[in-house]
Motif scaffolding. Structure first.
Motif, short mmCIF file in Angstrom:
data_model
loop_
_atom_site.label_atom_id
_atom_site.label_comp_id
_atom_site.label_asym_id
_atom_site.label_seq_id
_atom_site.Cartn_x
_atom_site.Cartn_y
_atom_site.Cartn_z
N ASP A 61 -85.14 35.92 1.38
CA ASP A 61 -86.28 35.03 1.19
C ASP A 61 -86.16 33.87 2.18
OD1 ASP A 61 -88.23 33.29 0.39
OD2 ASP A 61 -87.53 33.06 -1.67
N PRO A 62 -87.07 33.75 3.14
CA PRO A 62 -86.97 32.69 4.15
C PRO A 62 -86.98 31.28 3.57
CG PRO A 62 -88.59 34.35 4.80
CD PRO A 62 -88.23 34.63 3.37
N ALA A 63 -87.45 31.14 2.33
CA ALA A 63 -87.50 29.82 1.71
C ALA A 63 -86.13 29.38 1.20
CB ALA A 63 -88.50 29.82 0.56
N GLN A 64 -85.16 30.31 1.18
CA GLN A 64 -83.83 30.02 0.67
C GLN A 64 -82.82 29.93 1.82
OE1 GLN A 64 -83.26 29.28 -2.56
NE2 GLN A 64 -85.49 29.53 -2.81
N ILE A 111 -76.75 41.20 19.44
CA ILE A 111 -77.09 39.81 19.13
C ILE A 111 -78.58 39.57 19.40
CG2 ILE A 111 -76.73 37.40 19.81
CD1 ILE A 111 -73.80 38.11 20.31
N ALA A 112 -79.10 40.16 20.46
CA ALA A 112 -80.53 40.05 20.75
C ALA A 112 -81.35 40.68 19.63
CB ALA A 112 -80.85 40.72 22.09
N ARG A 113 -80.89 41.78 19.08
CA ARG A 113 -81.59 42.42 17.96
C ARG A 113 -81.59 41.51 16.73
NH1 ARG A 113 -78.56 48.08 17.49
NH2 ARG A 113 -79.95 48.35 15.68
N LEU A 114 -80.47 40.82 16.51
CA LEU A 114 -80.38 39.91 15.38
C LEU A 114 -81.33 38.73 15.56
CD1 LEU A 114 -79.08 39.14 12.72
CD2 LEU A 114 -77.17 38.14 14.00
N VAL A 115 -81.39 38.18 16.77
CA VAL A 115 -82.31 37.07 17.05
C VAL A 115 -83.76 37.52 16.82
CG1 VAL A 115 -83.25 35.58 18.86
CG2 VAL A 115 -80.77 35.89 18.64
N ALA A 116 -84.10 38.71 17.30
CA ALA A 116 -85.46 39.23 17.13
C ALA A 116 -85.79 39.41 15.66
CB ALA A 116 -85.60 40.56 17.88
N SER A 117 -84.80 39.83 14.87
CA SER A 117 -85.03 40.02 13.43
C SER A 117 -85.28 38.68 12.75
CB SER A 117 -83.81 40.71 12.81
OG SER A 117 -83.99 40.88 11.42
N LEU A 118 -84.52 37.65 13.12
CA LEU A 118 -84.71 36.32 12.54
C LEU A 118 -86.09 35.77 12.91
CD1 LEU A 118 -81.16 34.89 13.29
CD2 LEU A 118 -82.14 35.19 11.01
N LYS A 119 -86.53 36.02 14.13
CA LYS A 119 -87.86 35.57 14.54
C LYS A 119 -88.95 36.30 13.78
CE LYS A 119 -86.58 34.03 19.20
NZ LYS A 119 -86.75 34.23 20.67
N ALA A 120 -88.78 37.61 13.61
CA ALA A 120 -89.77 38.41 12.88
C ALA A 120 -89.88 37.98 11.42
CB ALA A 120 -89.41 39.90 12.96
N ALA A 121 -88.75 37.47 10.88
CA ALA A 121 -88.73 37.03 9.48
C ALA A 121 -89.12 35.56 9.34
CB ALA A 121 -87.34 37.25 8.89
N MET A 123 -87.58 33.00 10.44
CA MET A 123 -86.39 32.22 10.10
C MET A 123 -85.76 31.55 11.31
SD MET A 123 -84.69 34.97 7.41
CE MET A 123 -83.17 34.05 7.21
N TRP A 124 -86.15 31.98 12.52
CA TRP A 124 -85.50 31.46 13.71
C TRP A 124 -85.70 29.96 13.89
CZ3 TRP A 124 -81.67 32.68 16.67
CH2 TRP A 124 -81.51 32.09 17.92
N GLY A 125 -86.87 29.47 13.52
CA GLY A 125 -87.17 28.06 13.70
C GLY A 125 -86.27 27.14 12.90
N ASN A 126 -85.62 27.69 11.87
CA ASN A 126 -84.72 26.89 11.03
C ASN A 126 -83.29 27.40 11.10
OD1 ASN A 126 -84.36 24.70 9.24
ND2 ASN A 126 -84.34 26.09 7.48
N THR A 127 -82.97 28.15 12.16
CA THR A 127 -81.66 28.77 12.31
C THR A 127 -80.78 27.99 13.29
OG1 THR A 127 -82.38 31.02 11.76
CG2 THR A 127 -80.44 30.82 13.18
N LEU A 128 -79.52 27.85 12.95
CA LEU A 128 -78.50 27.35 13.87
C LEU A 128 -77.51 28.48 14.08
CD1 LEU A 128 -77.48 24.86 15.47
CD2 LEU A 128 -75.94 24.42 13.54
N ALA A 172 -83.14 25.28 15.02
CA ALA A 172 -82.66 24.06 14.38
C ALA A 172 -81.84 23.19 15.32
CB ALA A 172 -81.82 24.42 13.14
N LEU A 173 -81.57 23.69 16.52
CA LEU A 173 -80.79 22.91 17.49
C LEU A 173 -81.66 21.76 18.01
CD1 LEU A 173 -78.01 22.93 18.96
CD2 LEU A 173 -79.17 24.08 20.85
N PRO A 174 -81.19 20.51 17.91
CA PRO A 174 -82.00 19.37 18.37
C PRO A 174 -82.44 19.54 19.82
CG PRO A 174 -80.11 18.60 17.12
CD PRO A 174 -79.91 20.08 17.32
#
Length: 217
Positions: A61-64, A111-121, A123-128, A172-174
């Protein structure tokens, strides 16, 4: 890495693959799978690991909040990798160097596949995301690593063994630190209290402190 068989007990082979606190049954490849036998149905360990990481992201759940420790097996022994990755480095004549490059390229792609998955979900915008090696590359004969211009390699205390590549990325990186290089000294032990601080979690272990042990592991 093709069949996760690491040792044996008498004449019985032992499969070493776990999900949390129990064996990961019916997930590993057949014992017949190997670097020389990459038949249909054979799946290398690194592919099993990235699939688990991707499914965890997709089910979350992206909210968690979410914490994930994704630790690829490659480029450790055994030096095994799908043939498609070896073919990309056919021009390299040294076998160990060819395998090492192929394994690292596979890790990069995962790692690129993992990043793509986070973006599709969403979640990337709030990921560190922290990406780092645990030690320098192995430079023994037949290992294929190189830490030039640093001296030494894995299992040594020279800079080639303990000074490694690392980077931090994610939404999430400043913005003010993106694209910059940090030259301060940091060890892997520093990440635990650092990430706890970012997450707003107290890293102190009260039971350890009461027993006279370090309060921060």
């Amino acid at each position: 890495a093709w069949n996760q068989t690491l040792s044996s007990c008498g004449n019985v082979s032992i499969t070493d693959l776990w999900t949390n606190s129990k064996p990961a049954s019916k997930i590993n490849s057949s014992w017949a799978c190997s670097q020389d036998n990459q038949a249909t149905g054979c799946t290398i360990l690194d592919e099993l690991l990235i699939r688990r990481a991707l499914s965890s992201v997709q089910a979350h759940d992206p909210a968690q909040p979410m914490f994930m420790h994704y630790a690829p097996h490659a480029p450790h022994d055994l030096y095994e990798v799908p043939q498609v990755w070896l073919d990309r480095f056919a021009a390299i004549k040294d076998p160990a160097r060819k395998y090492y490059n192929a394994m690292l390229s596979m890790v990069d792609d995962n790692i690129a596949r993992l990043v793509a998955s986070l973006k599709a979900a969403s979640m990337w915008g709030n990921t560190l995301m922290v990406v780092m090696s645990d030690n320098g590359g192995p430079i023994d004969t037949g290992k294929g690593g190189s830490n030039w211009p640093l001296r030494g390699g894995k299992s040594t205390n020279w800079e080639g063994g303990i000074r490694v590549n690392a980077f931090v990325t994610g939404g999430a990186l400043p913005a003010e630190v993106r694209g910059t290089t940090q030259s301060g000294l940091i060890a892997v032990e520093d990440w635990y209290p650092t990430l706890c601080a970012i997450a707003g979690i107290d890293p102190m272990d009260a039971e350890a402190a009461a027993a006279g042990l370090p309060a921060v592991d």
